[in-house]
Design an enzyme around this catalytic site. Structure first.
Site, short mmCIF file in Angstrom:
data_model
loop_
_atom_site.label_atom_id
_atom_site.label_comp_id
_atom_site.label_asym_id
_atom_site.label_seq_id
_atom_site.Cartn_x
_atom_site.Cartn_y
_atom_site.Cartn_z
CD GLN A 203 -2.84 -1.39 0.10
OE1 GLN A 203 -3.70 -0.52 0.01
NE2 GLN A 203 -2.73 -2.39 -0.78
NE ARG A 223 0.79 3.68 3.76
CZ ARG A 223 1.34 4.57 4.62
NH1 ARG A 223 1.22 4.42 5.93
NH2 ARG A 223 2.02 5.58 4.16
CB ALA A 244 -11.40 0.53 3.19
CG HIS A 245 -7.30 0.40 0.16
ND1 HIS A 245 -6.38 -0.50 -0.31
CD2 HIS A 245 -8.51 -0.13 -0.10
CE1 HIS A 245 -7.01 -1.52 -0.85
NE2 HIS A 245 -8.29 -1.33 -0.74
CG ASN A 246 -6.95 4.23 -2.67
OD1 ASN A 246 -6.54 3.08 -2.48
ND2 ASN A 246 -6.15 5.21 -3.00
#
EC number: 2.3.1.191
Lengths: 345, 345, 345
Positions: A203, A223, A244-246
């Site tokens: 990540q 991240r 969660a990511h993004n």
């Protein structure tokens, strides 16, 4: 944290601070806030919700913060303000024992890498860790046991409470409040499958928190995979939340406890997610969306408004019968259509 | 963590590492990865999902990692591979700033019990604690503020990020990644009731994590009551997940964020649980079960496949009407049967 | 924690400790507990659930703890007791490796403010932090990396595991067990809106935990806005639970993993909330309420009993059809009424 004495203000000082009209003794000493019902004669109470109007006549408070329309009904001194709830918020911060403390500097047991840069008035608590390349703005407070990972940036006036973890390469804006146990910048959940098992996708993105963000106890913001996970300005996040990511969250949105948001979903500005709400991944929620507690959203939402899913709670015996019928619901609907056709024939 | 410079590779090096066919300048220097849309001329992009095929023609990437079938459509250099998503995973790990770092040794502020045994290349971060009888395999990294409890074992190549807690008597396999704030081996929830109140059942089992396990931020895996809680090899667990005592998870299963699994439930191999899924206690899920987000499973599942519960989200005004009817559903079904009988009479 | 040898008892000692009738060799040495199926000849097993009666005949245990009614069926030595499950709980605590340890004192790396007061036999682990004005009762154990905030009180015999955070001004009763990663006294989620954005309401209340409270890994209990958040005596809270500001939980209630309770809700005594249950804010649940897993409660409950919401899990293909019909449910009910009227006409 070092101890401090509880603050004391006069009613006059409070009125000035609020820009409120005072009717009463400006020299009266006030040691704190309380509800109308529980306030003693050294405390200020407030009336911000008509449901509590019944408690006004009997209050023993030194003074009540209220809207001018209720002034005549107030049996004690009063502070009149058009938005008394906002006034209560301002007063609460005056009486906050964490506010106005002298910064404690860097505790001898803290480990601060020589390459980190610390602004004026920074406090780093006992056994905290600040890694290489970190930049802490003025008046930042890093609580005991907290860790700030390599090359992260924390904006001026932000406070990381005890045992917070900010991982490497994270950006925290100004005036953030991160509560104990929260983790900003752990890895997003990304793996490629080769038909037999999982291969980790490193990540490589970060997390960017805007200004005035608050994150509750034990919450986690992962991240990004390539780009960053982005939390806008003035976003308020309660405890036990997972982002969660993004994911991207627009300015001024508020997420109640136990919310979970899956990867790459975008939440607009001024949204409010109730406790335990789940958003699937890769969705877009427009500005001004509210979702009620424990609802699951699996499709994008393009119109502001209030959304819900689930069923209300009932006695278990009743629920068992209905839940069984839910599994027959498509069949029920089809049989109904057949009956309707029969009637019309 | 100490800082390191970002890695730089040539396209030729990347092709060799992936076993990919390169069409383009092998000497071109690459500093990282990005999406087709956002990649600049010093980055590699990838095409692993047809939904992004539209972005290929206009990409400014140095090169694109893709399936040979899309090679001709690629306007820049390319790395051809049969499974480009797997290739992306491999490249992502090359560019991971945490990979390839020199181990930092045992930080002077870390407390490592003299009876603990540390393999080669072990790093123990600032203010971390390693208790008596712990065994850390080669190349293990213990992040700042992390605690490894007495007599626990951590396999070679595993990384515990900052503020992780591994309690006493826990076994962590090789190459594990435990993210900040997670807790492995807290007590399971076990009490005996005497008619008036609760009596604690000491949790005498442990937790065993297989090899290649990943556990997300703020997740918790409780220790067993008598036997162990067992997590298989290559099991991937996201953030905010709760796994109760004596649960067993089969190899290669993946649990998304906020999943909760109650005591003694067994999940098979190659299962996938969506975000927020709940499994009741004492169930068995066979291999190859998928459960969609926020579903509750209260019975064992003996056939592979996709399972769901709940209702989709809708506007609150619409939902209120339908949720009321849910409470009448058994009655509705019975009235329908009466009508059908009437018609047939 | 320092290591200790596993405890060994004779059967006679165990019988005396339990007040159980022993039939067998009082001198037999016992090193631990196990299930009927897994127990070897140096362990005691127990029979507390008829479902395991089938395992009794073949057990290889040294002795079995059981109800006198099953005494004749027992092929080995036995400990007879009217409530064998309660007996198992008592034995489990005897064999707990954490019990009976010599306290370790204050570790040199711990930071204990000189104004803190420590009772007899207090242990403060490596890199733990005890802030100003804290009072720790006799025999309190503060785990490594744990933080106790300014002016908090921890009652005699309580144990805070590694990396626990107790914030400032919190009261923890006697014999509490707080598991790793939990946070007691983070801010409640309170903000006033000015039409454009949020203004923080400082959370001036505290948290009061009664005696014999247990809180699981990574759970959070927020401090009150004005008054305190109050957890009664003998309340048991599992992992990943969120309790919002000003909630009150009555004595002897038990909350399973992932429960979330919104602000100012009051839960009665002897209540049991299943895993993942959500309670909306400002509700009252009377004594003796049970709510099954993942149910959402949005109204107060005034009658003891078992309550549920949601739908059971089914195959996704079946679920999709029924979930669509749920959105038509009010319409279905109305059409049914029309048909019924037609029939009666």
């Amino acid at each position: 944290m070092t101890r401090r004495n509880s603050p004391v203000y006069t009613l006059g000082e409070l009125a000035e601070c609020l820009g409120a009209r005072l009717a009463g003794d400006a020299g009266r000493q006030i040691v704190g806030l309380a509800t109308l019902k529980e306030a003693g004669p050294d405390r200020v109470a407030f009336l911000a919700n008509r449901a509590y109007l019944k408690d006004l006549a009997d209050t023993r408070a030194a003074a009540v913060l209220l809207h001018p329309q209720h002034g005549d009904a107030c049996p004690v001194a009063r502070l009149e303000l058009d938005n008394p709830y906002l006034g209560y918020a301002a007063l609460s911060r005056l009486f906050d024992p964490l506010a106005g403390r002298e910064p404690g500097g860097v505790h001898p047991s803290a480990v601060v890498d020589p390459s980190a840069s610390l602004g004026e008035g920074v406090e780093v608590g006992a056994n905290a860790v600040v890694e290489a390349g970190v930049r802490l703005g003025d008046d930042v407070v890093i609580g005991p046991g907290a860790v700030v990972g390599a090359d992260s940036v924390v904006g001026a006036g932000s406070r990381l409470h005890a045992n917070v973890t900010v991982c490497h390469g994270v950006v925290v804006g100004a005036r953030a409040i991160l509560h104990s146990g929260c983790v900003i910048g752990g890895d997003g959940f990304g793996f490629a499958h080769d038909g037999a098992g999982w291969h980790k996708i490193a990540q490589l993105g970060g997390v960017v928190l805007g200004d005035d963000v608050e994150v509750g106890s034990c919450s986690s913001i992962d991240r990004g995979a390539l780009g960053d996970t982005i939390i806008g300005n003035d976003v308020k996040i309660d405890s036990q939340v997972q982002i969660a990511h993004n994911v991207q969250i627009g300015d001024h949105s508020a997420l109640a406890g136990c919310v979970g948001i899956a990867g790459s979903t975008r939440v607009g500005k001024h949204c409010m997610l109730g406790g335990g709400v789940g958003l699937s991944g890769h969705l877009t929620l427009c500005d001004g969306v509210q979702v009620t507690g424990m609802s699951l959203v699996t499709n994008s939402i393009t119109e502001p408004g209030v959304y819900s899913s689930g069923t209300g709670a009932m006695k278990n015996a009743q629920w068992r019968k209905n839940a069984v019928r839910f599994k027959q619901l498509d069949d029920i609907a089809k049989r109904l259509v057949r009956l309707e056709k029969g009637r019309d024939a």
